[in-house]
Design a protein around this motif. Structure first.
Motif, PDB file in Angstrom:
ATOM      1  N   HIS A  37       0.852  -1.330  -0.093  1.00  0.00           N
ATOM      2  CA  HIS A  37       0.109   0.052  -0.198  1.00  0.00           C
ATOM      3  C   HIS A  37       0.799   1.293   0.002  1.00  0.00           C
ATOM      4  O   HIS A  37       0.529   2.240  -0.630  1.00  0.00           O
ATOM      5  CB  HIS A  37      -0.806  -0.271   0.822  1.00  0.00           C
ATOM      6  CG  HIS A  37      -2.095  -0.971   1.010  1.00  0.00           C
ATOM      7  ND1 HIS A  37      -3.162  -0.813   0.050  1.00  0.00           N
ATOM      8  CD2 HIS A  37      -2.208  -2.196   1.603  1.00  0.00           C
ATOM      9  CE1 HIS A  37      -3.792  -1.865   0.204  1.00  0.00           C
ATOM     10  NE2 HIS A  37      -3.268  -2.776   1.246  1.00  0.00           N
ATOM     11  N   GLU A  51      -9.545   4.908  -7.114  1.00  0.00           N
ATOM     12  CA  GLU A  51     -10.093   4.250  -5.868  1.00  0.00           C
ATOM     13  C   GLU A  51      -8.868   3.337  -5.086  1.00  0.00           C
ATOM     14  O   GLU A  51      -8.847   3.178  -3.873  1.00  0.00           O
ATOM     15  CB  GLU A  51     -11.135   3.384  -6.312  1.00  0.00           C
ATOM     16  CG  GLU A  51     -11.781   2.452  -5.312  1.00  0.00           C
ATOM     17  CD  GLU A  51     -12.561   3.518  -4.339  1.00  0.00           C
ATOM     18  OE1 GLU A  51     -12.792   3.065  -3.210  1.00  0.00           O
ATOM     19  OE2 GLU A  51     -13.041   4.556  -4.594  1.00  0.00           O
ATOM     20  N   ARG A  54      -7.004   5.624  -2.733  1.00  0.00           N
ATOM     21  CA  ARG A  54      -7.686   5.883  -1.517  1.00  0.00           C
ATOM     22  C   ARG A  54      -7.858   4.859  -0.750  1.00  0.00           C
ATOM     23  O   ARG A  54      -7.772   4.969   0.667  1.00  0.00           O
ATOM     24  CB  ARG A  54      -9.059   6.245  -2.120  1.00  0.00           C
ATOM     25  CG  ARG A  54      -9.078   7.761  -2.511  1.00  0.00           C
ATOM     26  CD  ARG A  54     -10.524   8.384  -2.731  1.00  0.00           C
ATOM     27  NE  ARG A  54     -11.290   7.787  -3.819  1.00  0.00           N
ATOM     28  CZ  ARG A  54     -11.077   8.011  -5.194  1.00  0.00           C
ATOM     29  NH1 ARG A  54     -10.384   8.817  -5.285  1.00  0.00           N
ATOM     30  NH2 ARG A  54     -12.022   7.405  -6.060  1.00  0.00           N
ATOM     31  N   LYS A  55      -8.154   3.504  -1.240  1.00  0.00           N
ATOM     32  CA  LYS A  55      -7.986   2.406  -0.276  1.00  0.00           C
ATOM     33  C   LYS A  55      -6.883   2.086   0.309  1.00  0.00           C
ATOM     34  O   LYS A  55      -6.403   1.753   1.595  1.00  0.00           O
ATOM     35  CB  LYS A  55      -8.311   1.176  -1.243  1.00  0.00           C
ATOM     36  CG  LYS A  55      -9.805   1.104  -1.467  1.00  0.00           C
ATOM     37  CD  LYS A  55     -10.299  -0.206  -2.101  1.00  0.00           C
ATOM     38  CE  LYS A  55     -11.683  -0.315  -2.488  1.00  0.00           C
ATOM     39  NZ  LYS A  55     -12.052  -1.523  -3.307  1.00  0.00           N
ATOM     40  N   SER A  56      -5.603   2.383  -0.303  1.00  0.00           N
ATOM     41  CA  SER A  56      -4.307   2.416   0.192  1.00  0.00           C
ATOM     42  C   SER A  56      -3.920   3.529   1.171  1.00  0.00           C
ATOM     43  O   SER A  56      -3.475   2.714   2.454  1.00  0.00           O
ATOM     44  CB  SER A  56      -3.342   2.317  -0.790  1.00  0.00           C
ATOM     45  OG  SER A  56      -3.309   1.449  -1.705  1.00  0.00           O
ATOM     46  N   VAL A  57      -4.428   4.544   1.220  1.00  0.00           N
ATOM     47  CA  VAL A  57      -4.294   5.641   2.151  1.00  0.00           C
ATOM     48  C   VAL A  57      -5.095   5.213   3.340  1.00  0.00           C
ATOM     49  O   VAL A  57      -4.622   5.351   4.606  1.00  0.00           O
ATOM     50  CB  VAL A  57      -4.751   6.941   1.845  1.00  0.00           C
ATOM     51  CG1 VAL A  57      -4.627   7.931   2.640  1.00  0.00           C
ATOM     52  CG2 VAL A  57      -3.590   7.568   0.536  1.00  0.00           C
ATOM     53  N   ILE A  58      -6.319   4.678   3.042  1.00  0.00           N
ATOM     54  CA  ILE A  58      -7.090   4.246   4.521  1.00  0.00           C
ATOM     55  C   ILE A  58      -6.435   3.107   5.257  1.00  0.00           C
ATOM     56  O   ILE A  58      -6.571   3.140   6.310  1.00  0.00           O
ATOM     57  CB  ILE A  58      -8.680   4.002   4.041  1.00  0.00           C
ATOM     58  CG1 ILE A  58      -9.058   5.493   3.467  1.00  0.00           C
ATOM     59  CG2 ILE A  58      -9.404   3.384   5.131  1.00  0.00           C
ATOM     60  CD1 ILE A  58     -10.419   5.213   2.793  1.00  0.00           C
ATOM     61  N   PHE A  59      -5.932   2.177   4.272  1.00  0.00           N
ATOM     62  CA  PHE A  59      -5.188   1.074   5.172  1.00  0.00           C
ATOM     63  C   PHE A  59      -4.141   1.378   5.844  1.00  0.00           C
ATOM     64  O   PHE A  59      -3.857   1.152   6.952  1.00  0.00           O
ATOM     65  CB  PHE A  59      -4.854  -0.045   3.902  1.00  0.00           C
ATOM     66  CG  PHE A  59      -4.025  -1.150   4.443  1.00  0.00           C
ATOM     67  CD1 PHE A  59      -4.711  -2.121   4.936  1.00  0.00           C
ATOM     68  CD2 PHE A  59      -2.514  -1.288   4.604  1.00  0.00           C
ATOM     69  CE1 PHE A  59      -3.975  -3.375   5.296  1.00  0.00           C
ATOM     70  CE2 PHE A  59      -2.039  -2.199   5.181  1.00  0.00           C
ATOM     71  CZ  PHE A  59      -2.492  -3.436   5.617  1.00  0.00           C
ATOM     72  N   TYR A  61      -3.448   4.454   7.085  1.00  0.00           N
ATOM     73  CA  TYR A  61      -4.273   5.498   8.349  1.00  0.00           C
ATOM     74  C   TYR A  61      -4.507   4.552   9.288  1.00  0.00           C
ATOM     75  O   TYR A  61      -4.576   4.789  10.490  1.00  0.00           O
ATOM     76  CB  TYR A  61      -5.326   6.109   7.661  1.00  0.00           C
ATOM     77  CG  TYR A  61      -6.112   6.833   8.707  1.00  0.00           C
ATOM     78  CD1 TYR A  61      -5.685   8.138   9.328  1.00  0.00           C
ATOM     79  CD2 TYR A  61      -7.299   6.145   9.039  1.00  0.00           C
ATOM     80  CE1 TYR A  61      -6.473   8.731  10.152  1.00  0.00           C
ATOM     81  CE2 TYR A  61      -8.041   6.904  10.049  1.00  0.00           C
ATOM     82  CZ  TYR A  61      -7.683   8.360  10.492  1.00  0.00           C
ATOM     83  OH  TYR A  61      -8.253   9.009  11.546  1.00  0.00           O
ATOM     84  N   ASN A  62      -5.201   3.304   8.967  1.00  0.00           N
ATOM     85  CA  ASN A  62      -5.457   2.323  10.151  1.00  0.00           C
ATOM     86  C   ASN A  62      -4.345   2.262  11.077  1.00  0.00           C
ATOM     87  O   ASN A  62      -4.348   1.629  12.264  1.00  0.00           O
ATOM     88  CB  ASN A  62      -6.082   1.164   9.696  1.00  0.00           C
ATOM     89  CG  ASN A  62      -7.441   1.388   9.188  1.00  0.00           C
ATOM     90  OD1 ASN A  62      -8.317   2.495   9.922  1.00  0.00           O
ATOM     91  ND2 ASN A  62      -7.816   0.732   8.297  1.00  0.00           N
ATOM     92  N   VAL A  68      -5.612  11.414   5.926  1.00  0.00           N
ATOM     93  CA  VAL A  68      -6.643  10.990   5.069  1.00  0.00           C
ATOM     94  C   VAL A  68      -7.043  12.233   4.117  1.00  0.00           C
ATOM     95  O   VAL A  68      -7.347  12.297   2.861  1.00  0.00           O
ATOM     96  CB  VAL A  68      -7.799  10.234   5.367  1.00  0.00           C
ATOM     97  CG1 VAL A  68      -8.511   9.775   4.313  1.00  0.00           C
ATOM     98  CG2 VAL A  68      -7.357   8.989   6.088  1.00  0.00           C
TER      99      VAL A  68
END
Length: 68
Positions: A37, A51, A54-59, A61-62, A68
């Motif tokens: 990611h 998309e 964005r999914k990688s950034v959210i991953f 971020y966790n 974000v």
């Protein structure tokens, strides 16, 4: 005298733990996913923020303090 004692204790504790094996079990699947990611974000930050980006950034971020 107190400062010297505290300094001695800190040095003693740090050398006592030096070289010990912590038997840490690294989660290789997580490590691979995390760096995958990071690679996605790094390669697409200036090109396209789709998309997948964005999914990688959210991953990330966790598990790490990122915006974000």
């Amino acid at each position: 005298m107190k400062k010297q004692l505290i300094l001695f204790l800190l040095i003693f504790i740090s050398f006592k733990n030096f070289g010990q094996n912590n038997n840490c079990n690294e989660n290789l699947r997580f490590k691979e996913a995390f760096f995958y990611h990071i690679k996605i974000v790094k390669s697409n930050i200036a090109i396209s923020q789709d998309e997948t980006f964005r999914k990688s950034v959210i991953f990330i971020y966790n598990y790490a303090p990122v915006s974000v």
